[in-house]
Motif scaffolding. Structure first.
Motif, PDB file in Angstrom:
ATOM      1  N   ASN A   2      49.522  22.747  41.692  1.00  0.00           N
ATOM      2  CA  ASN A   2      50.172  23.792  41.361  1.00  0.00           C
ATOM      3  C   ASN A   2      50.214  23.981  39.809  1.00  0.00           C
ATOM      4  OD1 ASN A   2      50.917  25.335  43.660  1.00  0.00           O
ATOM      5  ND2 ASN A   2      52.459  24.131  44.231  1.00  0.00           N
ATOM      6  N   SER A   3      50.551  22.729  39.220  1.00  0.00           N
ATOM      7  CA  SER A   3      50.799  22.567  37.631  1.00  0.00           C
ATOM      8  C   SER A   3      48.951  22.929  37.259  1.00  0.00           C
ATOM      9  CB  SER A   3      51.018  21.462  37.389  1.00  0.00           C
ATOM     10  OG  SER A   3      51.044  21.037  35.892  1.00  0.00           O
ATOM     11  N   TYR A   4      48.207  22.323  37.910  1.00  0.00           N
ATOM     12  CA  TYR A   4      46.828  22.339  37.135  1.00  0.00           C
ATOM     13  C   TYR A   4      46.533  23.923  37.581  1.00  0.00           C
ATOM     14  CZ  TYR A   4      41.660  22.228  37.744  1.00  0.00           C
ATOM     15  OH  TYR A   4      40.407  22.418  37.704  1.00  0.00           O
ATOM     16  N   PHE A   5      46.421  24.405  38.720  1.00  0.00           N
ATOM     17  CA  PHE A   5      46.038  25.879  39.145  1.00  0.00           C
ATOM     18  C   PHE A   5      46.909  26.835  38.026  1.00  0.00           C
ATOM     19  CE2 PHE A   5      44.132  26.024  43.464  1.00  0.00           C
ATOM     20  CZ  PHE A   5      42.978  25.148  43.022  1.00  0.00           C
ATOM     21  N   ASP A   6      48.086  26.571  37.549  1.00  0.00           N
ATOM     22  CA  ASP A   6      48.830  27.217  36.630  1.00  0.00           C
ATOM     23  C   ASP A   6      48.192  27.438  35.197  1.00  0.00           C
ATOM     24  OD1 ASP A   6      50.714  27.912  38.205  1.00  0.00           O
ATOM     25  OD2 ASP A   6      52.214  26.319  37.472  1.00  0.00           O
ATOM     26  N   ARG A   7      47.227  26.330  35.157  1.00  0.00           N
ATOM     27  CA  ARG A   7      46.528  26.704  33.849  1.00  0.00           C
ATOM     28  C   ARG A   7      44.959  26.991  33.880  1.00  0.00           C
ATOM     29  NH1 ARG A   7      49.154  23.974  29.282  1.00  0.00           N
ATOM     30  NH2 ARG A   7      47.562  25.018  28.373  1.00  0.00           N
ATOM     31  N   LEU A   8      44.430  26.609  35.258  1.00  0.00           N
ATOM     32  CA  LEU A   8      43.218  27.016  35.475  1.00  0.00           C
ATOM     33  C   LEU A   8      42.969  28.491  35.797  1.00  0.00           C
ATOM     34  CD1 LEU A   8      40.205  26.377  35.964  1.00  0.00           C
ATOM     35  CD2 LEU A   8      40.714  25.696  38.303  1.00  0.00           C
ATOM     36  N   ILE A   9      43.496  28.753  36.732  1.00  0.00           N
ATOM     37  CA  ILE A   9      43.341  30.269  37.395  1.00  0.00           C
ATOM     38  C   ILE A   9      43.549  31.384  36.621  1.00  0.00           C
ATOM     39  CG2 ILE A   9      43.860  31.762  39.329  1.00  0.00           C
ATOM     40  CD1 ILE A   9      42.261  28.877  40.068  1.00  0.00           C
ATOM     41  N   PRO A  10      44.609  31.445  35.646  1.00  0.00           N
ATOM     42  CA  PRO A  10      44.966  32.608  34.637  1.00  0.00           C
ATOM     43  C   PRO A  10      43.490  32.642  33.687  1.00  0.00           C
ATOM     44  CG  PRO A  10      46.786  31.369  34.866  1.00  0.00           C
ATOM     45  CD  PRO A  10      45.834  30.606  35.740  1.00  0.00           C
ATOM     46  N   ARG A  11      42.656  31.781  33.699  1.00  0.00           N
ATOM     47  CA  ARG A  11      41.375  31.692  32.710  1.00  0.00           C
ATOM     48  C   ARG A  11      40.365  32.528  33.162  1.00  0.00           C
ATOM     49  NH1 ARG A  11      41.516  28.488  28.500  1.00  0.00           N
ATOM     50  NH2 ARG A  11      43.620  27.094  28.205  1.00  0.00           N
ATOM     51  N   VAL A  12      40.504  32.700  34.765  1.00  0.00           N
ATOM     52  CA  VAL A  12      39.389  33.346  35.319  1.00  0.00           C
ATOM     53  C   VAL A  12      39.591  34.394  36.038  1.00  0.00           C
ATOM     54  CG1 VAL A  12      38.185  31.171  35.877  1.00  0.00           C
ATOM     55  CG2 VAL A  12      39.665  31.767  37.456  1.00  0.00           C
ATOM     56  N   VAL A  13      40.964  34.939  36.390  1.00  0.00           N
ATOM     57  CA  VAL A  13      41.312  36.147  37.066  1.00  0.00           C
ATOM     58  C   VAL A  13      40.811  37.386  36.330  1.00  0.00           C
ATOM     59  CG1 VAL A  13      43.333  35.182  38.181  1.00  0.00           C
ATOM     60  CG2 VAL A  13      43.822  36.230  36.007  1.00  0.00           C
ATOM     61  N   GLN A  14      41.020  37.206  35.208  1.00  0.00           N
ATOM     62  CA  GLN A  14      40.352  38.476  34.306  1.00  0.00           C
ATOM     63  C   GLN A  14      38.836  38.812  34.362  1.00  0.00           C
ATOM     64  OE1 GLN A  14      42.363  40.995  33.394  1.00  0.00           O
ATOM     65  NE2 GLN A  14      44.025  39.788  34.325  1.00  0.00           N
ATOM     66  N   VAL A  15      37.967  37.873  34.933  1.00  0.00           N
ATOM     67  CA  VAL A  15      36.526  38.037  35.116  1.00  0.00           C
ATOM     68  C   VAL A  15      36.026  38.120  36.326  1.00  0.00           C
ATOM     69  CG1 VAL A  15      35.746  37.044  32.818  1.00  0.00           C
ATOM     70  CG2 VAL A  15      36.306  35.336  34.602  1.00  0.00           C
ATOM     71  N   GLN A  16      37.163  38.401  37.497  1.00  0.00           N
ATOM     72  CA  GLN A  16      36.582  38.771  38.846  1.00  0.00           C
ATOM     73  C   GLN A  16      35.852  40.089  38.621  1.00  0.00           C
ATOM     74  OE1 GLN A  16      39.862  37.312  42.031  1.00  0.00           O
ATOM     75  NE2 GLN A  16      40.960  37.818  39.992  1.00  0.00           N
ATOM     76  N   PHE A  17      35.049  40.182  39.869  1.00  0.00           N
ATOM     77  CA  PHE A  17      34.205  41.254  39.942  1.00  0.00           C
ATOM     78  C   PHE A  17      35.169  42.678  39.781  1.00  0.00           C
ATOM     79  CE2 PHE A  17      32.009  44.793  42.346  1.00  0.00           C
ATOM     80  CZ  PHE A  17      30.634  44.800  41.692  1.00  0.00           C
ATOM     81  N   SER A  18      36.228  42.653  40.515  1.00  0.00           N
ATOM     82  CA  SER A  18      36.850  44.006  40.599  1.00  0.00           C
ATOM     83  C   SER A  18      37.519  44.190  39.419  1.00  0.00           C
ATOM     84  CB  SER A  18      38.321  43.834  41.719  1.00  0.00           C
ATOM     85  OG  SER A  18      38.915  42.558  41.328  1.00  0.00           O
ATOM     86  N   LYS A  19      37.550  43.428  38.464  1.00  0.00           N
ATOM     87  CA  LYS A  19      38.365  43.511  36.916  1.00  0.00           C
ATOM     88  C   LYS A  19      37.013  43.637  35.989  1.00  0.00           C
ATOM     89  CE  LYS A  19      42.561  41.232  38.099  1.00  0.00           C
ATOM     90  NZ  LYS A  19      43.442  42.539  38.042  1.00  0.00           N
ATOM     91  N   GLY A  20      35.920  43.696  36.286  1.00  0.00           N
ATOM     92  CA  GLY A  20      34.766  44.123  35.498  1.00  0.00           C
ATOM     93  C   GLY A  20      33.840  42.781  35.011  1.00  0.00           C
ATOM     94  N   GLY A  21      34.494  41.576  35.751  1.00  0.00           N
ATOM     95  CA  GLY A  21      33.525  40.365  35.459  1.00  0.00           C
ATOM     96  C   GLY A  21      32.462  39.901  36.511  1.00  0.00           C
ATOM     97  N   PRO A  22      31.847  38.745  36.358  1.00  0.00           N
ATOM     98  CA  PRO A  22      30.856  38.629  37.237  1.00  0.00           C
ATOM     99  C   PRO A  22      31.330  37.682  38.719  1.00  0.00           C
ATOM    100  CG  PRO A  22      30.767  36.938  35.464  1.00  0.00           C
ATOM    101  CD  PRO A  22      32.048  37.869  35.370  1.00  0.00           C
ATOM    102  N   ILE A  23      32.564  37.408  38.779  1.00  0.00           N
ATOM    103  CA  ILE A  23      32.990  36.299  39.607  1.00  0.00           C
ATOM    104  C   ILE A  23      32.993  37.304  41.035  1.00  0.00           C
ATOM    105  CG2 ILE A  23      34.475  35.054  40.826  1.00  0.00           C
ATOM    106  CD1 ILE A  23      35.583  34.067  38.084  1.00  0.00           C
ATOM    107  N   ILE A  24      32.217  37.012  42.124  1.00  0.00           N
ATOM    108  CA  ILE A  24      32.223  37.825  43.319  1.00  0.00           C
ATOM    109  C   ILE A  24      32.973  37.049  44.380  1.00  0.00           C
ATOM    110  CG2 ILE A  24      30.189  39.296  42.383  1.00  0.00           C
ATOM    111  CD1 ILE A  24      28.582  37.465  44.644  1.00  0.00           C
ATOM    112  N   ALA A  25      33.129  35.775  44.396  1.00  0.00           N
ATOM    113  CA  ALA A  25      33.825  35.213  45.561  1.00  0.00           C
ATOM    114  C   ALA A  25      34.346  33.885  44.974  1.00  0.00           C
ATOM    115  CB  ALA A  25      32.725  34.642  46.608  1.00  0.00           C
ATOM    116  N   VAL A  26      35.427  33.356  45.601  1.00  0.00           N
ATOM    117  CA  VAL A  26      35.960  32.081  45.110  1.00  0.00           C
ATOM    118  C   VAL A  26      36.013  31.104  46.435  1.00  0.00           C
ATOM    119  CG1 VAL A  26      37.930  30.887  44.186  1.00  0.00           C
ATOM    120  CG2 VAL A  26      37.301  33.244  43.358  1.00  0.00           C
ATOM    121  N   GLN A  27      35.625  30.016  46.153  1.00  0.00           N
ATOM    122  CA  GLN A  27      35.786  29.048  47.598  1.00  0.00           C
ATOM    123  C   GLN A  27      37.249  28.428  47.397  1.00  0.00           C
ATOM    124  OE1 GLN A  27      32.348  26.303  48.461  1.00  0.00           O
ATOM    125  NE2 GLN A  27      33.816  24.611  48.364  1.00  0.00           N
TER     126      GLN A  27
END
Length: 638
Positions: free
Chosen positions: A163-188
């Motif tokens: 949880n501590s790690y994801f608190d720092r990692l995930i906010p860095r990538v949520v804004q580049v998801q496809f639905s927000k205009g970025g290239p990330i189309i799926a997450v494992q």
């Protein structure tokens, strides 16, 4: 995160979205959001409501010099790849508990942005466990300081750290998801949990950890055939990993898919283009024709595919993992993987055959193949000076303990222990006799009496004879962490160094002095404070050996060769290129041109037992003798 950091990141993301939408021709006024992302609600994937087939390739940003990210991506695009997949290594991003690094080589957001500029979609595989033939499957070693740790479960000590790690990692990538205009189309969600499956609540925990932090694209899981049933989680698409495709496998997969996820598209998340290598065995190669025939069959079945690896790169430093299916086998530094793009980014026969195949799945001509990076066989470097390891012990603070302390529990690095490299254990003995490790050496120890080498203790050799001499003698064990197992159910037991008593004549040895020899840049920088001697003087082993490489004009890629040397580590301008070992299979180490500079370059070698007089260079790699692989012996467990 400071407000300035957030403003900078958000501005960069906005510019990227703008650039990406203009490139794709999808701008509608000031609208920067899309209708919907990758969907798996029918027998075919759709993206933004349109049918799409994923032609993917794996490349890990942490295995490729940042200066070459774009080069490798453009080559992927020219082969017909439309989707890049990458793991995220927790152990690099949080090397010490609560200390995070997302800069430079580890700037994941910059890597994703670069993929978007090239025109690639991204499938992100954030773990927390990644396997990847990476030390401890990417999990940080400081987790093992907890003697009760149960990795990859809902054990509180693990989930709190995730949880501590994801608190720092995930906010860095949520804004580049496809639905927000970025290239990330799926997450494992996690990785190959069906082959582990210790905790039936764990996958739900991981899925919730992603979604609660803003991940909203298609979720998926990834397993081999054996783990396909057990590795899934409700709400995530199950995908499959394999190398050989048989009628029986298709029938079995179709049966399981009908039961578990009827009328949903099939994705081969890892189609293994080659295989990894271990020290002392042959280099694995897999026929280009066989590989492409399977990919062709996969596509004819209507499936999507991701080639693992498309570009393997290098496990620089001490990051290689290990396998243990009854016998511990550490993996090598090179992660060439016999992939379509070689370790140095060169085209192979597999690349050209895949490009021909993938071109038929594109309505337009593929881009031209970019030019290759230059390679050069530099003049050999003469060793100018050396210093014994024993002389460098003054550079590290010794720690005393009655019993030997394992690497992870050594009181260093702000209480996080030592993660990688070597540890030296010293104690005093007053007699000779039989020294027995009780199999507590992890993973390989060079043993000395008063600095004289008497033998090696490892998994195979657990007993040595100590010569009888009068008086007190100093017994020293230089223990190397050769790489933590990255796959299987032995993850919780991957503590390194001396993990228990070592006995002399059946009596446990006591009163140890411990020296942390992690060989990090800070340690290397301090080497200037010791007295080096000219190489004309006979060296004492283990030791450090230095020479200077002169580079004129723009540096080129090259490959280091060490004829006459035995085993150790090479550093160039402070960069840890990784381990070498004369037993092979590789006989070269890859040195990327961007890590060289015009003029003088320091080459530093830590050698354990036998040094040559020079360091040689080649313009081609030597990955050693090969063995052809048709059906992998590890396919049932990887």
């Amino acid at each position: 995160m400071s407000p300035n950091w957030l403003l900078k990141e958000h501005f960069e993301i906005y510019c990227l979205r703008l650039e990406f939408f203009i490139h794709e021709g999808k701008m509608e006024g000031s609208e920067l959001s899309r209708r919907c992302g990758l969907s798996a609600n029918s027998s075919q994937f759709t993206l933004d409501g349109k049918p799409v087939r994923i032609l993917g390739g794996s490349m890990h940003y942490f295995r490729v010099p940042r200066a070459y990210w774009k080069d490798r991506m453009v080559k992927m695009k020219a082969c017909g790849i439309n989707t890049l997949t990458t793991y995220v290594p927790w152990n690099l991003h949080e090397p010490e508990k609560g200390v995070f690094d997302f800069e430079g080589q580890l700037d994941l957001l910059a890597f994703i942005n670069e993929a978007a500029r090239v025109g690639l979609w991204v499938i992100l595989r954030p773990g927390p466990y990644i396997c990847a033939e990476w030390d401890l499957g990417g999990l940080p070693s400081w987790l093992l300081r907890d003697k009760n740790m149960m990795l990859r479960t809902t054990y509180a000590g693990f989930t709190e750290a995730v949880n501590s790690y994801f608190d720092r990692l995930i906010p860095r990538v949520v804004q580049v998801q496809f639905s927000k205009g970025g290239p990330i189309i799926a997450v494992q969600v996690e990785n190959e949990y069906g082959s582990y499956a210790k905790d039936d609540q764990y996958m739900s925990f991981t899925k919730k950890a992603l979604e609660s932090r803003g991940i909203c694209e298609l979720l998926l899981t990834s397993d081999n055939l054996e783990g396909f049933k057990r590795g899934g989680v409700h709400g995530a698409l199950r995908t499959i990993n394999f190398q050989k495709l048989t009628y029986g496998m298709i029938k079995h997969l179709d049966h399981d898919a009908l039961l578990l996820q009827p009328q949903r598209p099939k994705l081969v998340m890892e189609y293994w283009s080659g295989w990894f290598d271990v020290w002392g065995e042959a280099h694995h190669v897999f026929s280009a024709e066989d590989m492409v025939s399977v990919v062709m069959a996969v596509l004819k079945q209507g499936m999507s595919v991701n080639v693992y690896m498309f570009h393997g790169g290098t496990s620089f430093g001490f990051m290689n993992g290990a396998v243990d299916s009854g016998t511990y086998k550490p993996q090598i530094t090179s992660y060439d993987y016999d992939a379509p793009l070689s370790e140095a980014g060169d085209y192979t026969k597999k690349y050209r055959l895949l490009r021909s195949l993938f071109s038929s799945y594109h309505s337009e001509n593929l881009p031209e193949m970019p030019a290759l990076q230059s390679k050069k066989a530099y003049e050999a470097v003469a060793i100018s000076q050396h210093v014994s390891l024993w002389e460098t012990l003054q550079l590290t603070e010794p720690h005393q303990s009655e019993n030997p302390v394992n690497m992870e529990n050594l009181p260093v690095n702000n209480g996080n222990g030592q993660s990688y490299g070597y540890m030296l254990y010293e104690t005093t003995i007053t007699t000779g006799g039989t020294l027995n490790s009780r199999n507590n050496v992890r993973d390989r120890a060079l043993v000395y009496v008063d600095a004289l080498f008497i033998g090696v203790l490892d998994y195979k050799t657990q007993e040595l004879t100590v010569p009888n001499q009068k008086g007190k003698q100093k017994l020293s064990l230089l223990v190397e962490n050769c790489g933590r197992v990255n796959f299987g159910k032995a993850l919780d037991s991957q503590r390194k160094g001396l993990t228990g008593d070592i006995v002399l004549n059946n009596v446990p040895l006591k009163n140890f002095t411990h020296y942390s020899l992690d060989l990090k840049p800070a340690f290397l920088d301090r080497l200037g404070a010791v007295s080096w001697v000219p190489h004309t003087t006979k060296p004492t082993f283990p030791g450090f050996f230095q020479g200077n490489l002169w580079v004129e004009n723009n540096p080129s890629d090259t490959f280091i060769k060490l004829p006459g040397w035995s085993k150790g580590v090479v550093f160039v301008n402070g960069q840890n290129l990784g381990r070498y070992w004369s037993i092979g299979p590789p006989q070269t180490l890859y040195l990327p041109g961007p890590w060289l500079k015009t003029g003088t370059n320091q080459v530093l070698v830590f050698e354990e037992q036998k040094a040559g007089d020079e360091i040689c260079f080649a313009d081609l790699p030597d990955l050693g003798k090969t063995t052809n692989v048709t059906i992998h012996p590890f396919c049932s467990v990887t």
